[in-house]
Design a protein around this motif. Structure first.
Motif, PDB file in Angstrom:
ATOM      1  N   GLU A 154     -11.128 -13.008 -84.806  1.00  0.00           N
ATOM      2  CA  GLU A 154     -11.557 -12.918 -83.520  1.00  0.00           C
ATOM      3  C   GLU A 154     -11.548 -14.235 -82.838  1.00  0.00           C
ATOM      4  N   TYR A 155     -11.028 -14.076 -81.528  1.00  0.00           N
ATOM      5  CA  TYR A 155     -10.972 -15.434 -81.116  1.00  0.00           C
ATOM      6  C   TYR A 155     -11.324 -15.244 -79.556  1.00  0.00           C
ATOM      7  N   SER A 156     -11.327 -16.187 -78.688  1.00  0.00           N
ATOM      8  CA  SER A 156     -11.508 -16.421 -77.220  1.00  0.00           C
ATOM      9  C   SER A 156     -10.930 -17.734 -76.811  1.00  0.00           C
TER      10      SER A 156
ATOM     11  N   ALA B 216     -19.802 -25.459 -70.214  1.00  0.00           N
ATOM     12  CA  ALA B 216     -20.739 -24.610 -69.989  1.00  0.00           C
ATOM     13  C   ALA B 216     -20.284 -22.914 -70.074  1.00  0.00           C
ATOM     14  N   GLU B 217     -19.129 -22.574 -69.744  1.00  0.00           N
ATOM     15  CA  GLU B 217     -18.787 -21.160 -69.847  1.00  0.00           C
ATOM     16  C   GLU B 217     -18.658 -20.864 -71.313  1.00  0.00           C
ATOM     17  N   SER B 218     -18.056 -21.682 -72.089  1.00  0.00           N
ATOM     18  CA  SER B 218     -17.811 -21.648 -73.562  1.00  0.00           C
ATOM     19  C   SER B 218     -18.938 -21.192 -74.406  1.00  0.00           C
ATOM     20  N   ARG B 219     -20.108 -21.985 -73.908  1.00  0.00           N
ATOM     21  CA  ARG B 219     -21.246 -21.774 -74.633  1.00  0.00           C
ATOM     22  C   ARG B 219     -21.713 -20.309 -75.001  1.00  0.00           C
ATOM     23  N   HIS B 220     -21.441 -19.389 -73.797  1.00  0.00           N
ATOM     24  CA  HIS B 220     -21.862 -17.997 -74.218  1.00  0.00           C
ATOM     25  C   HIS B 220     -20.894 -17.110 -74.685  1.00  0.00           C
ATOM     26  N   ILE B 221     -19.774 -17.736 -75.112  1.00  0.00           N
ATOM     27  CA  ILE B 221     -18.772 -17.128 -75.822  1.00  0.00           C
ATOM     28  C   ILE B 221     -18.937 -17.254 -77.313  1.00  0.00           C
ATOM     29  N   MET B 222     -19.026 -16.287 -78.113  1.00  0.00           N
ATOM     30  CA  MET B 222     -19.231 -16.487 -79.614  1.00  0.00           C
ATOM     31  C   MET B 222     -20.131 -17.657 -80.128  1.00  0.00           C
ATOM     32  N   PRO B 223     -21.376 -17.495 -79.509  1.00  0.00           N
ATOM     33  CA  PRO B 223     -22.273 -18.521 -79.653  1.00  0.00           C
ATOM     34  C   PRO B 223     -22.767 -18.954 -81.150  1.00  0.00           C
ATOM     35  N   ASP B 224     -22.387 -18.112 -82.353  1.00  0.00           N
ATOM     36  CA  ASP B 224     -22.829 -18.324 -83.607  1.00  0.00           C
ATOM     37  C   ASP B 224     -22.199 -19.500 -84.183  1.00  0.00           C
TER      38      ASP B 224
ATOM     39  N   VAL C  98      -7.888 -26.738 -72.947  1.00  0.00           N
ATOM     40  CA  VAL C  98      -8.021 -25.441 -73.664  1.00  0.00           C
ATOM     41  C   VAL C  98      -8.674 -25.380 -74.689  1.00  0.00           C
ATOM     42  N   ILE C  99      -9.894 -24.523 -74.534  1.00  0.00           N
ATOM     43  CA  ILE C  99     -10.836 -24.229 -75.788  1.00  0.00           C
ATOM     44  C   ILE C  99     -10.489 -22.753 -76.433  1.00  0.00           C
ATOM     45  N   SER C 100     -10.291 -22.885 -77.705  1.00  0.00           N
ATOM     46  CA  SER C 100     -10.135 -21.675 -78.404  1.00  0.00           C
ATOM     47  C   SER C 100     -11.216 -21.484 -79.443  1.00  0.00           C
ATOM     48  N   LYS C 101     -12.088 -20.467 -79.449  1.00  0.00           N
ATOM     49  CA  LYS C 101     -13.229 -20.340 -80.244  1.00  0.00           C
ATOM     50  C   LYS C 101     -12.794 -19.222 -81.140  1.00  0.00           C
ATOM     51  N   ILE C 102     -12.859 -19.574 -82.574  1.00  0.00           N
ATOM     52  CA  ILE C 102     -12.177 -18.560 -83.637  1.00  0.00           C
ATOM     53  C   ILE C 102     -13.472 -18.272 -84.816  1.00  0.00           C
ATOM     54  N   ARG C 103     -13.472 -16.991 -85.100  1.00  0.00           N
ATOM     55  CA  ARG C 103     -14.458 -16.921 -86.172  1.00  0.00           C
ATOM     56  C   ARG C 103     -13.603 -15.560 -86.930  1.00  0.00           C
ATOM     57  N   ARG C 104     -14.332 -15.270 -88.264  1.00  0.00           N
ATOM     58  CA  ARG C 104     -13.698 -14.273 -88.988  1.00  0.00           C
ATOM     59  C   ARG C 104     -13.602 -13.124 -88.369  1.00  0.00           C
ATOM     60  N   ALA C 105     -12.658 -12.185 -88.507  1.00  0.00           N
ATOM     61  CA  ALA C 105     -12.705 -10.762 -88.007  1.00  0.00           C
ATOM     62  C   ALA C 105     -13.838 -10.016 -88.671  1.00  0.00           C
TER      63      ALA C 105
END
Length: 335
Positions: free
Chosen positions: A152-154, A258-266, A326-333
């Motif tokens: 999963e990513y954003s 600041a916007e990235s803080r609220h996406i996938m916060p774990d 460019v910020i990419s946030k990635i975690r296990r599906a």
């Protein structure tokens, strides 16, 4: 996922410090960033990475809270992400997260229209003659390599550059990425009307409003008056000159973070920031500002300063940008 790094330049210390942080063989794949001032061939041979990997030279890379420039940083990817490593054309999959690294690839514009991927282009220390890629221990150029993950990513991005009023013009002569004339002037004459100094071409991109992209100057031919940009620019395109200020860059970065803080916060998320080398140049007194701001939110972060940035799009294509963070946030599906 795990990020390991070293600040050492001594070969023995490099291996010792990396091995102390993780056993690379326990992972399924990795991405390697090597500071461009190191001998790339000797470094890769020394590391003897035994798992599939890609990599590139970088202007600078950061990964810890001290924001000290690293010489080698390795992003380790476990088997759970089912990584695929190879040339972009072999591993691209719009149903997976794809991280690509490119260097002088004449087909990059075509690839961006076919596939969706994050990442950027290899960089060096502003000489433009020490950029290279790595694919499974082989040093390459003129191509694009990638790793694709089941994850999963954003992705978020911002710039901070603004168009200069009154500079709207038309590309009147161009061949691919080489622009010879803008309006009635040579490309160099056009640039010389607004850049603050003769050696500042690369820090001031032109903006193409129809495409929503910035293009940075990579090579300037003063005798011909032409400028070769980071990617193709179509003849007939409308362009604007751009500028920025240090405070505008900082404000833009702060808003993005600041916007990235609220996406996938774990805390299990890996955050990768690919930022333009020109941003590093413009923030020369605080070059690690962007990295430290993200690190304060998520300790599992890697920041690489490259020459161009890739922004994946929802329609399965990619925007090739310059002067962007460019910020990419990635975690296990989870499915």
């Amino acid at each position: 996922m795990k990020v390991i790094s070293t600040e050492s330049i001594n070969p023995t210390d490099i291996v010792k410090e990396l091995n102390a942080q993780a056993n690379i063989a326990d992972y399924a794949a990795c991405v390697v960033f090597v500071h461009a001032e190191l001998d790339l061939h000797a470094t890769i041979s020394l590391l003897d990475i035994g798992i599939p990997h890609i990599g590139s030279t970088v202007l600078s890379v950061y990964c810890d809270g001290n924001a000290i420039e690293e010489t080698i940083t390795i992003w380790l990817i476990p088997e759970q992400y089912k990584p695929k490593v190879g040339f972009l054309t072999d591993v691209a999959d719009n149903n997976r997260f794809v991280f690509a690294l490119s260097d002088k690839d004449k087909n990059l514009d075509k690839l961006a229209k076919q596939f969706s991927f994050a990442g950027g282009t290899a960089s060096d220390c502003w000489t433009f003659d020490r950029t290279s890629l790595i694919l499974n221990g082989e040093i390459l150029t003129n191509t694009t390599v990638a790793v694709s993950l089941e994850a999963e990513y954003s992705t978020l991005h911002s710039s901070g550059w603004q168009t200069i009023p009154g500079t709207e013009s038309i590309i009147t002569e161009a061949d691919g990425a080489c622009v010879k004339r803008i309006g009635q002037n040579t490309a160099v004459e056009f640039y010389n009307t607004f850049i603050p100094s003769a050696d500042a071409y690369g820090a001031y991109p032109i903006f193409l409003p129809q495409h929503g992209v910035y293009r940075a100057a990579l090579n300037v031919d003063l005798s011909e008056g032409s400028i070769t940009f980071s990617s193709d620019i179509p003849q007939g395109a409308t362009v604007f000159a751009t500028t920025t200020r240090r405070n505008a860059l900082i404000a833009s970065a702060n808003q993005l973070i600041a916007e990235s803080r609220h996406i996938m916060p774990d805390t299990s998320v890996l955050t990768i920031l690919v930022s333009c080398a020109a941003r590093n140049l413009m923030l020369s007194d605080v070059p690690h500002f962007e990295h430290k701001a993200i690190f304060d939110i998520n300790k599992n972060v890697l920041t690489a300063y490259l020459y161009s940035e890739f922004v994946p799009q929802a329609d399965g294509t990619t925007l090739l940008q310059n002067q962007h963070a460019v910020i990419s946030k990635i975690r296990r599906a989870t499915k």
